[in-house]
Design an enzyme around this catalytic site. Structure first.
Site, PDB file in Angstrom:
ATOM      1  N   HIS A  90       0.878  -1.206  -0.059  1.00  0.00           N
ATOM      2  CA  HIS A  90       0.061  -0.060  -0.064  1.00  0.00           C
ATOM      3  C   HIS A  90       0.846   1.240  -0.021  1.00  0.00           C
ATOM      4  O   HIS A  90       2.072   1.411   0.298  1.00  0.00           O
ATOM      5  CB  HIS A  90      -0.754  -0.067   1.242  1.00  0.00           C
ATOM      6  CG  HIS A  90      -0.374   0.242   2.596  1.00  0.00           C
ATOM      7  ND1 HIS A  90       0.233  -1.000   3.398  1.00  0.00           N
ATOM      8  CD2 HIS A  90       0.386   1.334   3.345  1.00  0.00           C
ATOM      9  CE1 HIS A  90       0.731  -0.269   4.431  1.00  0.00           C
ATOM     10  NE2 HIS A  90       0.903   0.895   4.436  1.00  0.00           N
TER      11      HIS A  90
ATOM     12  N   HIS B 151       5.380   6.032  -0.854  1.00  0.00           N
ATOM     13  CA  HIS B 151       6.428   5.295  -0.806  1.00  0.00           C
ATOM     14  C   HIS B 151       5.371   3.729  -0.553  1.00  0.00           C
ATOM     15  O   HIS B 151       4.380   3.888  -0.016  1.00  0.00           O
ATOM     16  CB  HIS B 151       7.647   5.010  -0.190  1.00  0.00           C
ATOM     17  CG  HIS B 151       7.094   5.295   1.629  1.00  0.00           C
ATOM     18  ND1 HIS B 151       6.446   6.313   2.029  1.00  0.00           N
ATOM     19  CD2 HIS B 151       6.825   4.189   2.312  1.00  0.00           C
ATOM     20  CE1 HIS B 151       6.416   6.219   3.233  1.00  0.00           C
ATOM     21  NE2 HIS B 151       6.281   4.845   3.467  1.00  0.00           N
TER      22      HIS B 151
END
EC number: 3.1.4.-
Length: 304
Positions: free
Chosen positions: A132, A255
């Site tokens: 995620h 990220h």
């Protein structure tokens, strides 16, 4: 740069590992199991299926780091509190999974100091796990705040001009959580041409600010403003806060976490990650069609 303590670090998702005995100290784990790279014989499960099983089963009524690979819970269990996380979810294809697994394996095999690196790509039983991009810190809502928060965020999302979009990745890095109790091996995300990630972050931060929650990648000053907004600032104050947030660019902060460890990697390990050969990921493109809001163990998928 200190980054967010992820929801999976709160033992709310399937990345936690269980020791052989809940009453014995956690031993240095062996190298993670390697998934057999076999061609899939069944079609993939529908995306909605994964939302039904987004949380692991609780194995203790108390917080015990021995049950979660040595991790300590940042948000304790309190009746009436609901851990909340906003994020974009990605299930890599089998080919993408293999490439990512090879990247983590190479860094693990060449790490200095024999640090224990825990993959976030798969569970201890070899089941593939979702990855995620966080759009919020792990925050806590009260019982009565759950429905109005979700309605607020959904309203902001519907009023935005965001549509389904693709992102690409660039570079590896080691970063810590806010408490510096864990370090994450992360895959940096390139800035989208329409800057949708910053827009989604702004929507998430603004929604949570209405309930006195701190922003992701924001400053303590912004948290103070969020507390003021919870008590009901004027429309002009709220607009000024949103405009101030809108001009901030957090593109370098987005990220995808691939692995974690409890010990800070050495300078050489950090340098090796920064210099890692990622040519196999040059063509990697990740498509997002929805935003996930996880409140407690319930996941709501909001289409974009």
């Amino acid at each position: 740069m200190a980054l967010v303590q992820y929801s999976d670090s709160e033992a709310e998702s399937g990345s936690g590992s269980e020791s052989e005995s809940a009453h014995e100290p956690l031993q240095q784990p062996a190298k993670k199991r390697r998934l057999e790279h076999r061609s899939p014989t069944l079609p993939p499960l529908p995306a909605a299926f994964h939302d039904l099983y987004a949380s692991s089963t609780r194995v203790s009524i108390r917080d015990d780091p021995n049950l979660h690979g040595g991790r300590k819970r940042a948000i304790p269990h309190v009746e009436g509190n609901w851990p909340t996380h906003i994020y974009l979810e990605w299930y890599p294809s089998k080919n993408d999974f293999i490439k990512l697994d090879q990247v983590v394996t190479r860094l693990e095999d060449n790490s200095e100091g024999n640090i224990a690196i825990h993959s976030l790509l798969q569970s201890d039983l070899g089941a593939q796990l979702p990855l995620h991009i966080s759009l919020s810190r792990p925050v806590v809502l009260q019982t009565e705040q759950r429905t109005p928060f979700l309605a607020t965020f959904q309203h902001f999302l519907q009023d935005s001009n965001i549509a389904a979009f693709d992102v690409t990745v660039e570079g590896l890095d080691w970063v810590s959580n806010y408490e510096k109790t864990r370090w994450f091996l992360v895959l940096r995300v390139c800035k989208h041409e329409k800057d949708y990630l910053n827009t989604l972050l702004r929507l998430s931060n603004s929604s949570l600010a209405h309930f006195g929650q701190p922003p992701l990648y924001g400053s303590p000053h912004q948290h103070g403003e969020a507390k003021k907004r919870q008590t009901g600032p004027s429309g002009g104050q709220a607009k000024a806060m949103d405009e101030q947030q809108a001009i901030q660019d957090f593109s370098r902060s987005f990220h995808i976490s691939l692995a974690w460890c409890l010990t800070e990697p050495s300078p050489e390990d950090k340098r090796r990650a920064a210099k890692a050969d990622l040519r196999a990921l040059e063509d990697l493109s990740i498509r997002f069609c929805s935003v996930k809001a996880k409140i407690g163990n319930h996941v709501t998928s909001l289409q974009i």
